[in-house]
Design a protein around this motif. Structure first.
Motif, PDB file in Angstrom:
ATOM      1  N   PRO A 124      -6.213  -2.822   4.385  1.00  0.00           N
ATOM      2  CA  PRO A 124      -4.975  -2.037   4.520  1.00  0.00           C
ATOM      3  C   PRO A 124      -4.365  -2.206   5.902  1.00  0.00           C
ATOM      4  O   PRO A 124      -4.981  -2.767   6.813  1.00  0.00           O
TER       5      PRO A 124
ATOM      6  N   ALA B 138      -5.068   8.438   3.252  1.00  0.00           N
ATOM      7  CA  ALA B 138      -5.655   7.105   3.358  1.00  0.00           C
ATOM      8  C   ALA B 138      -4.784   6.111   2.591  1.00  0.00           C
ATOM      9  O   ALA B 138      -4.150   6.464   1.588  1.00  0.00           O
ATOM     10  N   TRP B 139      -4.767   4.872   3.078  1.00  0.00           N
ATOM     11  CA  TRP B 139      -4.007   3.824   2.403  1.00  0.00           C
ATOM     12  C   TRP B 139      -4.658   3.489   1.054  1.00  0.00           C
ATOM     13  O   TRP B 139      -5.881   3.328   0.963  1.00  0.00           O
ATOM     14  N   VAL B 140      -3.832   3.384   0.026  1.00  0.00           N
ATOM     15  CA  VAL B 140      -4.283   3.034  -1.319  1.00  0.00           C
ATOM     16  C   VAL B 140      -3.456   1.836  -1.790  1.00  0.00           C
ATOM     17  O   VAL B 140      -2.218   1.860  -1.689  1.00  0.00           O
ATOM     18  N   PRO B 141      -4.113   0.780  -2.301  1.00  0.00           N
ATOM     19  CA  PRO B 141      -3.342  -0.370  -2.767  1.00  0.00           C
ATOM     20  C   PRO B 141      -2.437   0.004  -3.931  1.00  0.00           C
ATOM     21  O   PRO B 141      -2.815   0.788  -4.807  1.00  0.00           O
ATOM     22  N   SER B 142      -1.241  -0.541  -3.941  1.00  0.00           N
ATOM     23  CA  SER B 142      -0.284  -0.217  -4.992  1.00  0.00           C
ATOM     24  C   SER B 142      -0.715  -0.834  -6.312  1.00  0.00           C
ATOM     25  O   SER B 142      -1.204  -1.973  -6.352  1.00  0.00           O
ATOM     26  N   GLN B 143      -0.513  -0.091  -7.376  1.00  0.00           N
ATOM     27  CA  GLN B 143      -0.802  -0.594  -8.714  1.00  0.00           C
ATOM     28  C   GLN B 143       0.435  -1.206  -9.366  1.00  0.00           C
ATOM     29  O   GLN B 143       0.368  -1.663 -10.506  1.00  0.00           O
TER      30      GLN B 143
ATOM     31  N   TRP C 269       0.818  -1.200   0.000  1.00  0.00           N
ATOM     32  CA  TRP C 269       0.000   0.000   0.000  1.00  0.00           C
ATOM     33  C   TRP C 269       0.863   1.266   0.000  1.00  0.00           C
ATOM     34  O   TRP C 269       2.031   1.226   0.364  1.00  0.00           O
ATOM     35  N   HIS C 270       0.227   2.399  -0.373  1.00  0.00           N
ATOM     36  CA  HIS C 270       0.869   3.713  -0.301  1.00  0.00           C
ATOM     37  C   HIS C 270      -0.088   4.685   0.379  1.00  0.00           C
ATOM     38  O   HIS C 270      -1.308   4.500   0.373  1.00  0.00           O
ATOM     39  N   ALA C 271       0.475   5.733   0.949  1.00  0.00           N
ATOM     40  CA  ALA C 271      -0.345   6.812   1.519  1.00  0.00           C
ATOM     41  C   ALA C 271       0.507   8.054   1.671  1.00  0.00           C
ATOM     42  O   ALA C 271       1.737   7.984   1.794  1.00  0.00           O
TER      43      ALA C 271
END
Length: 210
Positions: free
Chosen positions: A158, A123-128, A116-118
């Motif tokens: 997350p 907010a945590w966002v799943p990595s693409q 994840w990134h933030a």
């Protein structure tokens, strides 16, 4: 003659003392505990889920080249799979163990590390992207959470640690409470040097007696 012997004696003592201190330098640490201060680096969060340990929060200084480098530079061990190497993060800080994952190839679809990134306070966002190609955002947060979805179609959750920068660092301990300088090692080295120098003195006296 005595002056020459004294010079050799002094040189031996200096060499012994220098050799003793050569191994006394503390090893440099990688990363620091807690989130990074503003502008200090990338914060790495590792949520072990049901594997047991408490979540890790560490600072990777500077600008790590990718997500794997951020883990390593934060001082967190990461192991890839035997088939894909670090393109697949199989174990983080030794978890999961071989009883859960063999790390021979791709991890199980129901037991794996999600990435994840933030931004700070976001907010945590799943990595693409995979962690070996993804570039961490400066001053950002990198998150890892061990996922155990009930099925391969379920989305992972997350990290349970919010991507929030710490507002204050713990106060340093007073100097009287201890120091990181290895005094015990230094004292031991000095004792060894003194014993060695005493042996040199005894040998010199024996030679003069002869």
């Amino acid at each position: 003659m005595i002056a020459a012997r004294f010079a050799r004696f002094s040189a031996v003592c200096v060499l012994l003392l220098g050799a003793s201190f050569a191994g006394a330098a503390p090893a440099s640490a990688t990363g620091t505990d807690g989130s990074c201060a503003e502008g200090a680096g990338v914060t790495v969060v590792v949520d072990f889920g049901d594997l047991g340990p408490q979540p890790l929060v560490r600072c990777a200084p500077g600008t790590p080249a990718n997500g794997i480098a951020a883990l390593q530079e934060a001082g967190i061990d990461v192991a890839g799979s035997q088939k894909y190497g670090l393109a697949v993060a199989c174990r983080i800080d030794g978890k999961p163990g071989p009883d859960v994952e063999s790390c021979a190839g791709m991890p199980s679809a129901t037991a794996y590390w999600s990435y994840w990134h933030a931004s700070a306070g976001g907010a945590w966002v799943p990595s693409q992207e995979g962690a070996q190609t993804s570039k961490p955002a400066p001053n950002g947060f990198e998150g890892w959470a061990f996922a155990r979805p009930k099925s391969a179609n379920d989305l992972p959750t997350p990290p349970r640690v919010a991507p929030v920068r710490q507002t204050a660092a713990p106060a340093p301990a007073p100097a009287s409470e201890g120091s990181s300088f290895p005094w015990g090692l230094v004292i031991g080295a000095v004792v060894i040097v003194l014993v060695g120098c005493a042996g040199v003195v005894v040998a010199m006296r024996r030679r003069r007696a002869q």
